[in-house]
Write a protein that holds these residues in place. Structure first.
Motif, PDB file in Angstrom:
ATOM      1  N   PRO A  14      17.796  -5.288  -4.357  1.00  0.00           N
ATOM      2  CA  PRO A  14      17.735  -4.097  -3.510  1.00  0.00           C
ATOM      3  C   PRO A  14      16.305  -3.796  -3.095  1.00  0.00           C
ATOM      4  N   GLY A  15      16.158  -2.957  -2.083  1.00  0.00           N
ATOM      5  CA  GLY A  15      14.834  -2.575  -1.615  1.00  0.00           C
ATOM      6  C   GLY A  15      14.147  -1.651  -2.597  1.00  0.00           C
ATOM      7  N   PRO A  16      12.938  -1.188  -2.250  1.00  0.00           N
ATOM      8  CA  PRO A  16      12.208  -0.288  -3.142  1.00  0.00           C
ATOM      9  C   PRO A  16      13.039   0.939  -3.491  1.00  0.00           C
ATOM     10  N   ILE A  17      12.919   1.385  -4.725  1.00  0.00           N
ATOM     11  CA  ILE A  17      13.651   2.561  -5.154  1.00  0.00           C
ATOM     12  C   ILE A  17      13.247   3.737  -4.274  1.00  0.00           C
ATOM     13  N   ASP A  18      14.222   4.373  -3.626  1.00  0.00           N
ATOM     14  CA  ASP A  18      13.946   5.455  -2.681  1.00  0.00           C
ATOM     15  C   ASP A  18      13.927   6.774  -3.424  1.00  0.00           C
ATOM     16  N   PRO A 187      12.803  -3.163 -17.941  1.00  0.00           N
ATOM     17  CA  PRO A 187      13.591  -2.657 -16.803  1.00  0.00           C
ATOM     18  C   PRO A 187      15.083  -2.703 -17.108  1.00  0.00           C
ATOM     19  N   ARG A 188      15.792  -1.658 -16.690  1.00  0.00           N
ATOM     20  CA  ARG A 188      17.231  -1.601 -16.946  1.00  0.00           C
ATOM     21  C   ARG A 188      18.050  -2.206 -15.821  1.00  0.00           C
ATOM     22  N   GLU A 189      17.543  -2.115 -14.586  1.00  0.00           N
ATOM     23  CA  GLU A 189      18.316  -2.558 -13.432  1.00  0.00           C
ATOM     24  C   GLU A 189      17.465  -3.431 -12.524  1.00  0.00           C
ATOM     25  N   ALA A 190      18.134  -4.381 -11.869  1.00  0.00           N
ATOM     26  CA  ALA A 190      17.443  -5.206 -10.879  1.00  0.00           C
ATOM     27  C   ALA A 190      17.036  -4.338  -9.696  1.00  0.00           C
ATOM     28  N   GLY A 191      15.892  -4.633  -9.133  1.00  0.00           N
ATOM     29  CA  GLY A 191      15.411  -3.864  -7.990  1.00  0.00           C
ATOM     30  C   GLY A 191      13.924  -4.060  -7.810  1.00  0.00           C
ATOM     31  N   ILE A 192      13.379  -3.379  -6.835  1.00  0.00           N
ATOM     32  CA  ILE A 192      11.949  -3.459  -6.537  1.00  0.00           C
ATOM     33  C   ILE A 192      11.352  -2.068  -6.691  1.00  0.00           C
ATOM     34  N   TYR A 193      10.295  -1.971  -7.480  1.00  0.00           N
ATOM     35  CA  TYR A 193       9.678  -0.702  -7.821  1.00  0.00           C
ATOM     36  C   TYR A 193       8.217  -0.709  -7.367  1.00  0.00           C
ATOM     37  N   GLN A 194       7.719   0.452  -6.981  1.00  0.00           N
ATOM     38  CA  GLN A 194       6.356   0.561  -6.470  1.00  0.00           C
ATOM     39  C   GLN A 194       5.358   0.730  -7.613  1.00  0.00           C
ATOM     40  N   GLY A 195       4.202   0.079  -7.478  1.00  0.00           N
ATOM     41  CA  GLY A 195       3.112   0.244  -8.429  1.00  0.00           C
ATOM     42  C   GLY A 195       1.826   0.590  -7.697  1.00  0.00           C
ATOM     43  N   TYR A 196       0.878   1.199  -8.412  1.00  0.00           N
ATOM     44  CA  TYR A 196      -0.351   1.681  -7.791  1.00  0.00           C
ATOM     45  C   TYR A 196      -1.550   1.458  -8.704  1.00  0.00           C
ATOM     46  N   CYS A 197      -2.728   1.438  -8.087  1.00  0.00           N
ATOM     47  CA  CYS A 197      -3.968   1.691  -8.815  1.00  0.00           C
ATOM     48  C   CYS A 197      -4.231   3.187  -8.702  1.00  0.00           C
ATOM     49  N   THR A 198      -4.407   3.864  -9.830  1.00  0.00           N
ATOM     50  CA  THR A 198      -4.567   5.319  -9.807  1.00  0.00           C
ATOM     51  C   THR A 198      -5.931   5.758 -10.332  1.00  0.00           C
ATOM     52  N   GLU A 199      -6.919   4.895 -10.218  1.00  0.00           N
ATOM     53  CA  GLU A 199      -8.299   5.264 -10.530  1.00  0.00           C
ATOM     54  C   GLU A 199      -9.144   4.886  -9.327  1.00  0.00           C
ATOM     55  N   TYR A 200      -9.828   5.873  -8.733  1.00  0.00           N
ATOM     56  CA  TYR A 200     -10.589   5.593  -7.520  1.00  0.00           C
ATOM     57  C   TYR A 200     -11.597   4.476  -7.779  1.00  0.00           C
ATOM     58  N   CYS A 201     -11.535   3.432  -6.947  1.00  0.00           N
ATOM     59  CA  CYS A 201     -12.345   2.235  -7.193  1.00  0.00           C
ATOM     60  C   CYS A 201     -13.101   1.779  -5.952  1.00  0.00           C
ATOM     61  N   GLY A 202     -13.225   2.652  -4.956  1.00  0.00           N
ATOM     62  CA  GLY A 202     -13.980   2.284  -3.768  1.00  0.00           C
ATOM     63  C   GLY A 202     -13.182   2.511  -2.500  1.00  0.00           C
ATOM     64  N   THR A 203     -13.712   2.023  -1.396  1.00  0.00           N
ATOM     65  CA  THR A 203     -13.145   2.343  -0.085  1.00  0.00           C
ATOM     66  C   THR A 203     -11.743   1.789   0.121  1.00  0.00           C
ATOM     67  N   GLY A 204     -11.383   0.703  -0.559  1.00  0.00           N
ATOM     68  CA  GLY A 204     -10.057   0.115  -0.386  1.00  0.00           C
ATOM     69  C   GLY A 204      -9.053   0.558  -1.429  1.00  0.00           C
ATOM     70  N   HIS A 205      -9.379   1.609  -2.183  1.00  0.00           N
ATOM     71  CA  HIS A 205      -8.517   2.046  -3.293  1.00  0.00           C
ATOM     72  C   HIS A 205      -7.090   2.357  -2.848  1.00  0.00           C
TER      73      HIS A 205
END
Length: 357
Positions: A14-18, A187-205
């Motif tokens: 499935p697509g990203p969890i909405d 993970p309990r279910e198949a699917g695609i989940y979003q992940g992030y960098c959550t510490e400011y690390c520069g202009t491309g953060h």
């Protein structure tokens, strides 16, 4: 076609969890996330209860003992009340101890990975992630993990402080230069989940995001084995499409659109100027170089050697070491033949289906 769409089309999951318009957390996707949410809810509702109680008593006292026109000074009231003082000491103490025990148990569970974990290494660097599996499979956009089996991700940084966060799993860990860290989840279910960098690390953060693809356990081994040898399916004229896949590792710093400046130069602009000369800083001096296969290859394997005057030396120094000879060739071809795989709006075209096995 953007990189996210390419990822989803390549997957049977499935697509990203909405999260829709939910005000609260994204839906929990692990048992640990359920425990985390329960502890959070207990602390939240206790805090709300005591906030209302204390503020309510303050408001009542302020009203009952407000200054009136017929004010008369009161005499001395009681100096203490043993029963009341015992209650407001013991009850908060017991509540605090209970919350501590629940919290430390949850934290210990978060920090102690089971012995049967599937293990992946994750390397953070400005501004992308690199996920390396023990069989040699590697990706910078998608972390693939099995459903129903604990996965341990060992974290390290090549440059500055980053932070690894998957909201649906309720796991977050700072990634500190010079130190190893880890998180684990099931993970309990198949699917695609979003992940992030959550510490400011520069202009491309803000672009340092990734996906977690949870794959059914009975399919996972075959998928990872295929990922380890995926480039073997590309040869000849199709190698440029392998370069398009590899470009996902570069997309946080380089654009495919004409004249769009990011951390690094636009790939379209390099392609449009193929065979021409440009001004480059070499050993502190400005000189002319020709944009060709050698220039692109050297920019990947030794990015500090030749720097465009308007850019900083921010290309990861070890990026080229993570690629094999065929992968390097694919990226060079991708830049050289970019108009075959990317339209003038900077969108990837649909990859033609191979007619060979």
């Amino acid at each position: 076609m953007n990189l996210t769409a390419l990822l989803l089309l390549a997957s049977d999951q499935p697509g990203p969890i909405d999260n829709g318009n939910d005000f609260w957390f994204v839906p929990a996707a692990t048992d640990y996330a359920d425990t985390h949410d329960w502890v959070y809810s207990v602390v939240l509702w206790l805090s709300i209860f005591f906030f209302i109680l204390i503020v309510g008593v303050m408001v009542k006292f302020a009203f009952d003992y407000r200054r009136r026109s017929n004010f008369e000074a009161a005499g001395h009231g009681p100096t203490h009340n043993v029963a009341l003082e015992t209650v407001w000491t013991v009850v908060p103490l017991l509540l605090s101890a209970g919350l501590f025990l629940v919290g430390i148990d949850t934290y210990a569970d978060f920090k102690t990975a089971p012995a049967n974990c599937y293990e992946v290494d994750a390397t953070a660097q400005k501004w992308a992630w690199q996920f390396d599996h023990r069989n040699g499979a590697s990706d910078s956009l998608v972390l693939k993990v099995p459903v129903g089996q604990p996965t341990k991700v060992t974290l390290r940084s090549n440059d500055v402080l980053h932070s690894f966060f998957i909201p649906a799993f309720r796991v977050k860990q700072d990634v500190v230069p010079g130190r190893y860290g880890s998180v684990w989840f099931t993970p309990r279910e198949a699917g695609i989940y979003q992940g992030y960098c959550t510490e400011y690390c520069g202009t491309g953060h803000s672009k340092m995001n990734f996906y977690v693809q949870a794959i059914p356990a009975d399919e996972f081994e075959d998928v990872i084995a295929q990922d380890a040898r995926w480039i073997d399916d590309y040869s000849g004229d199709r190698l440029v499409w392998a370069g398009a896949r590899l470009f996902s590792r570069c997309a946080s710093c380089h654009s495919l659109k004409p004249k769009e400046r990011m951390t690094g130069p636009s790939m379209w602009d390099l392609h449009a100027n193929w065979g021409k000369t440009k001004k480059i800083e070499v050993d502190g001096k400005i000189t002319d170089v020709t944009i060709d296969e050698n220039y692109v290859l050297e920019s990947i394997v030794a990015p500090w050697e030749k720097i465009a005057p308007t850019y900083l030396n921010q290309m990861p120094a070890n990026f080229g070491q993570q690629l094999g000879a065929k992968e390097l060739d694919a990226l060079v071809r991708f830049v050289r033949e970019l108009d075959q795989v990317v339209d003038t709006n900077g969108e990837l075209r649909d990859e033609p289906v191979s007619t060979t096995n």
